[in-house]
Design a protein around this motif. Structure first.
Motif, PDB file in Angstrom:
ATOM      1  N   MET A   1     -20.387  46.992  47.670  1.00  0.00           N
ATOM      2  CA  MET A   1     -21.534  46.096  47.886  1.00  0.00           C
ATOM      3  C   MET A   1     -21.555  45.020  46.805  1.00  0.00           C
ATOM      4  O   MET A   1     -21.267  45.295  45.650  1.00  0.00           O
ATOM      5  N   SER A   2     -21.878  43.807  47.204  1.00  0.00           N
ATOM      6  CA  SER A   2     -22.000  42.710  46.239  1.00  0.00           C
ATOM      7  C   SER A   2     -23.452  42.234  46.190  1.00  0.00           C
ATOM      8  O   SER A   2     -24.075  41.997  47.218  1.00  0.00           O
ATOM      9  N   MET A   3     -23.971  42.124  44.997  1.00  0.00           N
ATOM     10  CA  MET A   3     -25.301  41.546  44.766  1.00  0.00           C
ATOM     11  C   MET A   3     -25.069  40.308  43.906  1.00  0.00           C
ATOM     12  O   MET A   3     -24.668  40.416  42.740  1.00  0.00           O
ATOM     13  N   ILE A   4     -25.273  39.134  44.496  1.00  0.00           N
ATOM     14  CA  ILE A   4     -24.892  37.892  43.829  1.00  0.00           C
ATOM     15  C   ILE A   4     -26.072  36.928  43.738  1.00  0.00           C
ATOM     16  O   ILE A   4     -26.805  36.736  44.710  1.00  0.00           O
ATOM     17  N   LEU A   5     -26.237  36.335  42.567  1.00  0.00           N
ATOM     18  CA  LEU A   5     -27.188  35.247  42.392  1.00  0.00           C
ATOM     19  C   LEU A   5     -26.436  33.945  42.575  1.00  0.00           C
ATOM     20  O   LEU A   5     -25.456  33.674  41.861  1.00  0.00           O
ATOM     21  N   ASN A   6     -26.843  33.131  43.543  1.00  0.00           N
ATOM     22  CA  ASN A   6     -26.169  31.886  43.891  1.00  0.00           C
ATOM     23  C   ASN A   6     -26.981  30.687  43.415  1.00  0.00           C
ATOM     24  O   ASN A   6     -28.187  30.608  43.668  1.00  0.00           O
ATOM     25  N   ILE A   7     -26.313  29.754  42.748  1.00  0.00           N
ATOM     26  CA  ILE A   7     -26.980  28.591  42.147  1.00  0.00           C
ATOM     27  C   ILE A   7     -26.306  27.313  42.628  1.00  0.00           C
ATOM     28  O   ILE A   7     -25.093  27.144  42.474  1.00  0.00           O
TER      29      ILE A   7
END
Length: 219
Positions: A1-7
């Motif tokens: 699983m990937s938990m990513i903060l995208n900016i």
């Protein structure tokens, strides 16, 4: 699983998106370009608090690296690097034009040409096919009636982004299409998940903005 903060702070609208396996969990945007610097860090903090997840749950930080606004690129990449160093997680860098093309690929018949306004009659642009293969590398281009003569009308091209509007009359030829969709961090979320799964990650120490043109102070 990937938990990513995208900016994404590359163009007029800044946006952030917290995603899990490419699906948006929380999204926020700032439509005032001059307020991006003061908005970004508080917005990230609030987003994490509202989501119920901790910064320690993040697998990576994704950020658009350009081309685009010099100031915006520095703001976004600086924030992403700071979080990566603090959390000891990788950074995923994505070209702004790639994100823009990805956002409209389902609308395209054949090719996609994202354009970012670079002032006067100049744009930052590239060409991709629907499989996201880069056919024309990211570059600065002064638009004219002959800009895409080697592509049109032999191919169908979907133009997108704020750049095509300044020369839409010269682009309205057989084979051309236009999309008004505005790409944002939710589109980045889908791309960053793909890159994370493919281990296309970067070292924050070596991640730099893709300016294309030389930087000038105050830009």
């Amino acid at each position: 699983m990937s938990m990513i903060l995208n900016i994404d702070t590359a163009v007029e609208w800044a946006s952030i998106c917290l995603s899990r396996d490419g699906e948006s969990i929380q999204y926020a945007s700032c439509e005032q370009q001059k307020e991006q610097a003061s908005w970004l860090h508080p917005a990230i903090k609030t987003m994490m608090e509202v989501s119920g997840f901790s910064f320690k749950d993040l697998s990576a930080i994704a950020v658009t690296i350009g081309p685009g606004s010099y100031t915006g690129l520095r703001i976004g990449l600086s924030a992403a690097k700071g979080l990566c160093y603090t959390l000891n997680i990788p950074i995923i860098t994505v070209g702004t034009l790639e994100m823009m093309a990805f956002a409209v690929k389902e609308e395209a018949v054949e090719l996609i040409c994202p354009m970012i306004d670079a002032r006067r009659m100049e744009v930052y642009t590239a060409i991709y096919d629907r499989s996201m293969n880069e056919l024309l590398p990211a570059q600065a281009m002064v638009l004219s009636e002959s800009s895409f003569k080697e592509w049109l009308p032999k191919h169908s091209i979907l133009f997108t982004g704020n750049g095509f509007r300044k020369s839409i009359s010269s682009l309205e030829v057989p084979g051309s299409q236009f999309s008004s969709r505005i790409a944002n961090a939710s589109n980045l979320a889908q791309l960053s998940h793909i890159k994370y799964d493919k281990k296309l990650i970067s070292d924050p120490a070596y991640s730099e903005p893709l300016y294309i043109k030389d930087f000038h102070f105050g830009a």
